[in-house]
Design a protein around this motif. Structure first.
Motif, PDB file in Angstrom:
ATOM      1  N   HIS A   1      -5.984  -4.538 -10.804  1.00  0.00           N
ATOM      2  CA  HIS A   1      -6.783  -5.116  -9.760  1.00  0.00           C
ATOM      3  C   HIS A   1      -8.173  -5.423 -10.151  1.00  0.00           C
ATOM      4  N   HIS A   2      -8.957  -4.668 -10.759  1.00  0.00           N
ATOM      5  CA  HIS A   2     -10.363  -5.119 -11.243  1.00  0.00           C
ATOM      6  C   HIS A   2     -10.305  -6.144 -12.211  1.00  0.00           C
TER       7      HIS A   2
ATOM      8  N   THR B   1      -6.690  -5.941  -1.319  1.00  0.00           N
ATOM      9  CA  THR B   1      -8.160  -6.306  -0.633  1.00  0.00           C
ATOM     10  C   THR B   1      -8.196  -7.792  -0.424  1.00  0.00           C
TER      11      THR B   1
ATOM     12  N   THR C   1      -2.572  -1.623  -4.510  1.00  0.00           N
ATOM     13  CA  THR C   1      -3.817  -2.152  -3.558  1.00  0.00           C
ATOM     14  C   THR C   1      -3.931  -3.231  -3.114  1.00  0.00           C
TER      15      THR C   1
ATOM     16  N   ARG D   1       0.817  -1.259  -0.044  1.00  0.00           N
ATOM     17  CA  ARG D   1      -0.090  -0.021  -0.016  1.00  0.00           C
ATOM     18  C   ARG D   1       0.775   1.317  -0.014  1.00  0.00           C
TER      19      ARG D   1
ATOM     20  N   GLY E   1      -2.835  -2.011  -8.582  1.00  0.00           N
ATOM     21  CA  GLY E   1      -3.733  -1.202  -8.591  1.00  0.00           C
ATOM     22  C   GLY E   1      -4.394  -1.000 -10.028  1.00  0.00           C
TER      23      GLY E   1
ATOM     24  N   GLY F   1     -12.522  -7.591  -3.815  1.00  0.00           N
ATOM     25  CA  GLY F   1     -12.102  -6.197  -4.221  1.00  0.00           C
ATOM     26  C   GLY F   1     -12.587  -5.162  -3.266  1.00  0.00           C
TER      27      GLY F   1
END
Length: 257
Positions: free
Chosen positions: A247-248, A225, A223, A218, A244, A229
């Motif tokens: 990430h999605h 999670t 990112t 971080r 990051g 997410g």
């Protein structure tokens, strides 16, 4: 009072030196499960770290993987993995680390991960950035999963549990450039922080496996999670860390798998 980071690095370096100097020695191995082992060096490293921390901060709580659980009622608690990568170490495979984190009122505020074989010290403090041997580090700029290098690991109960990461591994292997498996969660997280890896996921980990490394990611701009997410806690049994940017995309693959 001594500086938290100074003492944490002192403890990590002292323990790491012991581990490095004894990697080729005869091992005393016992088992916590069918394939989950522990060596005498895990315990020696832990005792070395605890002694350094306790001498500097006798009022702090300390929890470590093998045998230490000290509750002083303090807002500060040290979280220690004295040898992350024990199976590697037991085989003389030189990929392991020492991981030390400091929690204040339930929030991790400091992390140190020491790779003794490469003499690399990864550090992070909340709001102060992430560093490798004193130089600032940042996550990678990879934008697409297919051009990303990932890492993961597999749980010790993979032979008996259906939740064994094989489905996630298969899906992300096909969606990425490549997936590595190093055997040290702390080092994988630090590799994400340093831009060497673009993403990392694993399940069934413990707080000492991820406390330091997740903060370092971080602080390096990454990112961290759970697989959905939406949230992260070091007490969660799953972790997804990335630069990051991808990430999605990783979340989508994990959710489908």
């Amino acid at each position: 009072m001594k500086d938290f980071m100074t003492v944490a690095k002192e403890a990590a370096l002292k323990a790491g030196e012991i581990l490095r100097d004894n990697i080729n020695g005869a091992r005393e191995i016992s088992y916590k499960g069918k394939i989950n082992l522990v060596t005498e060096m895990d315990r020696l490293s832990e005792r070395t770290i605890v002694a350094v921390l306790h001498a500097a901060f006798p009022g702090h709580g300390i929890v470590a993987e093998e045998e230490t659980d000290i509750d002083k009622g303090s807002e500060f608690r040290w979280i220690i993995d004295p040898l992350d990568g024990t199976t590697n170490y037991a085989h003389g495979y030189p990929n392991f680390s020492v991981s030390i984190a400091l929690e204040k009122s339930g929030e991790v505020i400091l992390g140190v991960v020491y790779d003794a074989m490469r003499n690399e010290v990864f550090t992070g403090e909340k709001g102060r950035g992430a560093y490798l041997n004193g130089k600032g580090i940042t996550v990678s700029k990879a934008e697409t999963l297919i051009r990303s290098l990932l890492a993961t690991g597999f749980p010790y109960d993979r032979m008996t549990s259906e939740k064994n990461n094989l489905n996630y591994f298969s899906a992300l292997l096909m969606a990425s450039q490549e997936v590595r498996r190093s055997g040290s969660a702390a080092l994988d997280l630090c590799s994400v922080a340093a831009g060497r890896l673009d993403g990392y996921w694993e399940l069934k980990l413990n707080p000492w496996d991820v406390a330091a490394g997740s903060l370092i990611v971080r602080e390096a701009g990454g990112t961290v999670t759970d697989f959905s997410g939406t949230r992260f806690s070091i007490s969660d049994r799953e972790i997804l860390a990335s630069n990051g940017r991808i990430h999605h995309q990783m979340v989508e693959i994990l959710q489908k798998a």
